[in-house]
Write an enzyme that holds these catalytic residues in place. Structure first.
Site, mmCIF file in Angstrom:
data_model
loop_
_atom_site.group_PDB
_atom_site.id
_atom_site.type_symbol
_atom_site.label_atom_id
_atom_site.label_comp_id
_atom_site.label_asym_id
_atom_site.label_seq_id
_atom_site.Cartn_x
_atom_site.Cartn_y
_atom_site.Cartn_z
ATOM 1 N N HIS A 94 1.066 -1.506 -0.283
ATOM 2 C CA HIS A 94 -0.050 0.365 -0.026
ATOM 3 C C HIS A 94 0.268 0.947 -0.298
ATOM 4 O O HIS A 94 0.527 2.036 -0.918
ATOM 5 C CB HIS A 94 -0.806 0.075 1.245
ATOM 6 C CG HIS A 94 -1.729 -1.128 1.796
ATOM 7 N ND1 HIS A 94 -2.032 -1.657 2.278
ATOM 8 C CD2 HIS A 94 -2.523 -1.233 0.386
ATOM 9 C CE1 HIS A 94 -3.004 -2.347 2.635
ATOM 10 N NE2 HIS A 94 -3.868 -2.130 1.348
ATOM 11 N N LYS A 136 -17.911 -6.541 9.062
ATOM 12 C CA LYS A 136 -16.506 -6.842 8.550
ATOM 13 C C LYS A 136 -15.627 -6.792 10.195
ATOM 14 O O LYS A 136 -16.052 -6.111 10.600
ATOM 15 C CB LYS A 136 -15.656 -6.213 7.665
ATOM 16 C CG LYS A 136 -14.149 -6.718 6.970
ATOM 17 C CD LYS A 136 -13.879 -6.520 5.890
ATOM 18 C CE LYS A 136 -12.500 -7.052 5.291
ATOM 19 N NZ LYS A 136 -11.932 -6.128 4.771
ATOM 20 N N ARG A 152 -1.642 -6.775 -7.941
ATOM 21 C CA ARG A 152 -0.370 -7.635 -7.342
ATOM 22 C C ARG A 152 -0.424 -9.069 -8.219
ATOM 23 O O ARG A 152 0.736 -9.794 -8.349
ATOM 24 C CB ARG A 152 -0.267 -8.336 -5.845
ATOM 25 C CG ARG A 152 -0.398 -7.301 -5.078
ATOM 26 C CD ARG A 152 -0.954 -7.598 -3.754
ATOM 27 N NE ARG A 152 -2.364 -8.102 -3.234
ATOM 28 C CZ ARG A 152 -3.158 -8.739 -2.633
ATOM 29 N NH1 ARG A 152 -2.825 -8.966 -1.238
ATOM 30 N NH2 ARG A 152 -4.469 -9.175 -2.722
ATOM 31 N N SER A 190 -2.688 -7.366 3.037
ATOM 32 C CA SER A 190 -3.000 -7.110 4.995
ATOM 33 C C SER A 190 -3.070 -8.469 5.556
ATOM 34 O O SER A 190 -2.824 -8.942 6.948
ATOM 35 C CB SER A 190 -3.950 -6.247 4.879
ATOM 36 O OG SER A 190 -4.054 -5.271 4.603
#
Length: 151
Positions: free
Chosen positions: A17, A41, A90, A127
């Site tokens: 990031h 979440k 990615r 993450s």
């Protein structure tokens, strides 16, 4: 003003990031790092901690703003007058996922999505990997900016 929104949950911010944001400020007058709030979440870090990690990582960069938001990303872009969404890719799976979101956003608004490929040295970091390393008492410090510290 060329303003881009870089949305995410940043639980926590990773070196990937960080790299995308640093490269984004070369392309835009301002990059707004926007932490999305999703009440369904379960996060490892509180909203305040995640915001502080990012603010501390970019404390000397005036072209970076850190905010939180709820709702549709395109609606928030309109609210803050951002014409671009910045996203990092990615791998091919990221591309397929992000492409669908970008097409949807384009259908809902005039927002353009700008993709940057992650640097090879950070392309494996996510993450969720960082959270797993932390949960298992591993050395996460090589994967995140120095501002991220586990208590």
């Amino acid at each position: 003003m060329r303003r881009a929104l870089f949305p995410g949950s940043f639980d926590p911010i990773t070196n990937g990031h960080y790299d995308i944001i640093k490269r984004g400020i070369k392309l835009f007058d301002e990059v707004v790092v926007a932490i999305g709030v999703n009440s369904t979440k379960n996060y490892m870090f509180s909203l305040e901690e995640r915001k502080q990690f990012i603010e501390d990582a970019f404390k000397d960069e005036p072209k970076i703003k850190v905010v939180t938001y709820k709702g549709l990303t395109v609606d928030f872009c309109k609210e803050i007058d951002a014409d671009f969404i910045l996203r990092g890719l990615r791998n091919p799976a990221d591309f397929e996922f992000e492409k669908a979101i970008a097409h949807t956003n384009r259908k809902l608004s005039t927002i353009e999505t700008v993709f940057l490929l992650t640097a090879a040295r950070t392309s494996y970091i996510s993450s969720s990997i960082v959270r797993d390393v932390i949960k298992n008492n591993g050395d996460y410090t090589k994967l995140v900016p120095k501002s991220v510290r586990v208590k």
